[in-house]
Write a protein that holds these residues in place. Structure first.
Motif, short mmCIF file in Angstrom:
data_model
loop_
_atom_site.label_atom_id
_atom_site.label_comp_id
_atom_site.label_asym_id
_atom_site.label_seq_id
_atom_site.Cartn_x
_atom_site.Cartn_y
_atom_site.Cartn_z
N ARG A 52 26.54 42.23 35.30
CA ARG A 52 25.59 43.32 35.20
C ARG A 52 26.24 44.44 34.41
O ARG A 52 27.30 44.93 34.78
CB ARG A 52 25.17 43.81 36.59
N ARG A 53 25.63 44.84 33.32
CA ARG A 53 26.17 45.85 32.41
C ARG A 53 27.64 45.54 32.08
O ARG A 53 28.51 46.39 32.20
CB ARG A 53 26.04 47.26 33.00
N GLY A 54 27.87 44.29 31.69
CA GLY A 54 29.22 43.91 31.26
C GLY A 54 30.18 43.64 32.40
O GLY A 54 31.21 43.00 32.21
N LYS A 55 29.85 44.11 33.59
CA LYS A 55 30.76 43.91 34.72
C LYS A 55 30.28 42.73 35.56
O LYS A 55 29.10 42.62 35.86
CB LYS A 55 30.75 45.15 35.61
N SER A 56 31.22 41.87 35.95
CA SER A 56 30.76 40.76 36.78
C SER A 56 30.81 41.16 38.26
O SER A 56 31.64 41.95 38.68
CB SER A 56 31.61 39.51 36.51
N PHE A 57 29.86 40.63 39.00
CA PHE A 57 29.83 40.90 40.44
C PHE A 57 29.41 39.62 41.14
O PHE A 57 28.86 38.71 40.51
CB PHE A 57 28.85 42.04 40.76
N ARG A 58 29.67 39.54 42.42
CA ARG A 58 29.36 38.31 43.14
C ARG A 58 28.02 38.43 43.86
O ARG A 58 27.90 39.18 44.83
CB ARG A 58 30.48 38.01 44.14
N ALA A 59 27.04 37.68 43.38
CA ALA A 59 25.73 37.66 44.05
C ALA A 59 25.85 36.86 45.34
O ALA A 59 25.18 37.14 46.33
CB ALA A 59 24.67 37.04 43.14
N VAL A 60 26.71 35.83 45.31
CA VAL A 60 27.07 35.09 46.52
C VAL A 60 28.59 35.11 46.61
O VAL A 60 29.28 34.76 45.65
CB VAL A 60 26.54 33.64 46.47
N ASP A 61 29.10 35.57 47.74
CA ASP A 61 30.52 35.86 47.81
C ASP A 61 31.21 35.07 48.92
O ASP A 61 31.22 35.49 50.08
CB ASP A 61 30.68 37.38 48.02
N ASN A 62 31.74 33.89 48.54
CA ASN A 62 32.60 33.15 49.47
C ASN A 62 31.89 32.73 50.77
O ASN A 62 32.36 33.01 51.86
CB ASN A 62 33.81 34.03 49.80
N ILE A 63 30.78 32.05 50.62
CA ILE A 63 29.99 31.67 51.79
C ILE A 63 30.33 30.27 52.29
O ILE A 63 30.44 29.32 51.50
CB ILE A 63 28.47 31.77 51.48
N ASP A 64 30.55 30.14 53.58
CA ASP A 64 30.64 28.83 54.24
C ASP A 64 29.37 28.65 55.05
O ASP A 64 28.93 29.57 55.74
CB ASP A 64 31.85 28.78 55.18
N PHE A 65 28.83 27.45 54.99
CA PHE A 65 27.54 27.24 55.66
C PHE A 65 27.36 25.75 55.91
O PHE A 65 27.82 24.91 55.13
CB PHE A 65 26.41 27.75 54.77
N SER A 66 26.70 25.42 57.05
CA SER A 66 26.30 24.03 57.21
C SER A 66 25.06 23.97 58.09
O SER A 66 24.78 24.89 58.85
CB SER A 66 27.43 23.20 57.82
#
Ligand SMILES: Nc1ncnc2c1ncn2[C@@H]1O[C@H](COP(=O)(O)OP(=O)(O)O)[C@@H](O)[C@H]1O
Ligand SMILES: [Mg+2]
Lengths: 402, 223
Positions: B15-29
């Motif tokens: 976003r505006r040249g900067k990267s960001f995590r829309a999903v950040d290190n999720i564990d799921f089952s």
């Protein structure tokens, strides 16, 4: 697998469900294939025309009265009926000039529009004994030959229903027909001097005097000359000019050259128009596919979500492109056929250069080419649109609010 | 074994040249028959997470396992087949194909997959339960928002898939329609299908057997 059939069905459903979009796309294809078919057919007809004319011009040189050069050209190029003459002594004189292989004379006059054919035709009296220009083209020979009282007709002259032609209220049997020359001579009728004499008499009775029938032996309209192989045409002209006055020369090569030049510019116009229309057709298709990008983006995303593979999505979209391109192409071809054939004569007359439709197989080829090209346009532009979608990650995802 | 499992799942966007995590290190089952609801503010990464676990988007890092097999090792054709048969994703917003009737829409996955169509009884049973039996031959443009949503659900449940994922399925529905839809999901889960429903309406959370709160790309809490 039923994949092909299903993607075809789905493509058709999409086309029918969006008639406006499909109509615009199809219109672009119609324009492309129409332009290609009409343009190529025109070009081929023109080239065919000049080639045939060159082939059929038996003489190297024409002597005409000084004041009648334009009229003589008209007879050859457009078939516009003309009437002019000069003293017959030019004919015998020219025959003896060095470098002249053979020569023959002709006399030009005209019919009435109320005669045999719907329009006035050029009447040409020739000398069967010395003739070397007309004889070789006679394609349908009647058994009788060119006897007095019968005529030979150009390829575009239509006889009466009884097979005869009528001039100044008298009918003449048709002894033969010339093959197409693509020149004005296709609209001419040829006969012996004796037959001409009869017609001149009839014309005179009806009040049309071309020249006094008693004098017809002493005048000619043109002298046609074939020079010896390798002979210098200019030298021959000079020699003849020394012995006669009030004459002008028309060289066949120059005439063909002039026509070629004119043809070149007509062809250039056709080429430019054709290119513009083809580019327009293709760009419109590409443009349309990208204008509907957003609509399709959602549609493709749904297809992805439902488990359609990328390959299959390409196939769906390709089906639409091919169908629209081919359907539009065929419609354009039909329009093209409806233009080229019925307006054949109109095109011929308005272009003022020799014009001869090419063989059916060539025309068919251009038709197929037109449909193939627009089908290609359709598939290419639809394919390009899916390609740009497939590379964007947005293609797979449906963002909030969309 | 869990039907679907996600490990250290990360998705970065710019976003505006900067990267960001829309999903950040999720564990799921999730296991068969489970009814999981994910709740979170708009922009917290819920849709991105769903796109990742359905293979519609590739993760920046981490893995998604379906029936123990990593999606990384699965080709487009196979993932498509999984989405076609086992994992039914109901995206946010309308997702019926406008060129097809409701009936054709419901049966469309079978057309794509070349798989055996469900019987007419099954179709009528599902359509009847969702209250759209009379609408089968209409085009989507003739339907109301609630009817379209129910048609979409019919398309997802008709072959009893292993997992149903729905992104804000009740977002634009009134409370009567909302409870109708949520009841259906609960029933499906009871029949053994795993269900994941994303919502930002806290009042629907009671239907779930497990609730996850999402914030800034992470599961913040088990509510
Ligand atoms: N394809 C994308 N490109 C860039 N940013 C994206 C993309 N998809 C989502 N985002 C961003 O990631 C964040 C999470 O989005 P999303 O998963 O749609 O949230 P939610 O579904 O919880 O509302 C938002 O800030 C959104 O703008
Ligand atoms: Mg969302």
């Amino acid at each position: 697998m039923s994949g092909l059939r299903d993607s075809f069905r789905f493509g058709i459903r999409n086309i029918r469900k969006r008639p406006y979009r499909s109509f615009c796309l199809m219109l672009a294809a119609v324009i492309g294939s129409y332009a290609l078919f009409v343009g190529m057919s025109l070009k081929a007809s023109l080239n065919n025309g000049i080639n045939r004319m060159q082939e059929r011009m038996g003489a190297d040189l024409m002597i005409v009265p000084e004041t009648s050069e334009i009229e003589a050209r008209n007879i050859l190029l457009t078939g516009e009926p003309e009437f002019f003459y000069m003293d017959a002594s030019v004919a015998s004189m020219a025959a003896d000039v060095e470098g002249v292989e053979c020569s023959t004379s002709q006399f030009y006059f005209t019919s009435l529009s109320s005669d045999c054919c719907s329009t006035r035709v050029q009447l040409i009296a020739f000398d069967p004994d010395t003739d070397f220009v007309i004889g070789p083209w006679i394609s349908e020979k009647a058994t009788s030959g060119v006897s007095d009282g019968s005529v030979i007709i150009g390829s575009e002259v239509t006889p009466l229903s009884n097979g005869k032609v009528k001039f100044y209220d008298n009918e003449y049997s048709v002894a033969g027909k010339l093959g197409e020359t693509a020149s004005g001579l296709d609209h001419s009728v040829f006969m012996s001097r004796a037959t001409m004499h009869e017609i001149l008499n009839d014309a005179k009775d009806k009040g049309y005097q071309f020249l006094n029938p008693e004098d017809d032996g002493s005048f000619v309209s043109t002298v046609l000359i074939r020079v010896n192989k390798g002979a210098d045409i200019t030298a021959v002209e000079k020699e003849i000019f020394k012995k006669a006055s009030g004459i002008k020369f028309i060289e066949t090569d120059k005439l063909i050259n002039d026509v070629s030049l004119k043809l070149g510019s007509v062809e250039k116009i056709i080429n430019i128009t054709l290119t513009v229309l083809l580019v327009f057709s293709f760009l419109t298709m590409i443009l349309f596919f990208s204008v509907i990008f957003h609509e399709r983006k959602k549609e493709f995303a749904v297809l992805r979500i439902l488990g359609t593979s990328s390959d299959r999505i390409c196939l769906f979209s390709l089906t639409e492109g091919i169908t629209v391109g081919a359907a539009g192409g065929i419609a354009g071809l039909i329009l093209g056929i409806l233009t080229v054939f019925p307006f054949n004569h109109y095109i011929e007359n308005s272009l003022d250069v020799p014009y001869l439709m090419p063989a059916a197989i060539t025309v068919i080829f251009y038709g197929i080419l037109g449909v193939l090209v627009t089908t290609l346009f359709g598939s290419l532009s639809s394919f390009l649109s899916t390609l740009s979608l497939a590379h964007a990650e947005t293609y797979y995802t449906m963002r909030a609010g969309e | 074994m869990a039907f679907l499992e996600a490990q250290k799942l990360v998705k970065e966007y710019k976003r505006r040249g900067k990267s960001f995590r829309a999903v950040d290190n999720i564990d799921f089952s999730i296991n068969p028959g489970e009814f999981v609801m994910i709740e979170g503010e708009s922009g917290s990464g819920k849709t991105t997470f769903l796109n990742l676990i359905t293979g519609l988007t590739d993760p920046t890092s981490g893995v998604v396992l379906i029936d123990g097999r990593s999606l990384k090792d699965t080709g487009d054709k196979e993932i498509s087949k999984i989405r076609n048969e086992k994992i039914k994703y109901i995206p946010q917003g309308e997702s019926l194909l406008s060129a097809l009737t409701v009936r054709e829409n419901i049966l469309f996955p079978f057309t794509i997959g070349g798989t055996k169509r469900p019987s007419d009884e099954r179709l009528l049973e599902v359509a009847g339960k969702l209250g759209i039996a009379e609408l089968l031959d209409e085009y989507p443009s003739e339907l109301s928002g609630g009817e379209m949503r129910r048609a979409t659900i019919a398309r997802a449940v008709i072959n009893k898939p292993s997992l149903i994922i729905a992104d804000e399925p009740t977002g634009s529905l009134d409370s009567a329609n909302t409870s109708k839809v949520m009841d259906i999901f609960r029933e499906i889960a009871a029949e053994g299908t795993a269900v994941i429903v994303v919502t930002h309406q806290k009042e629907t959370l009671g239907y779930a057997s497990r609730v996850l709160g999402m914030s800034k790309g992470r599961f913040a809490s088990a509510i």
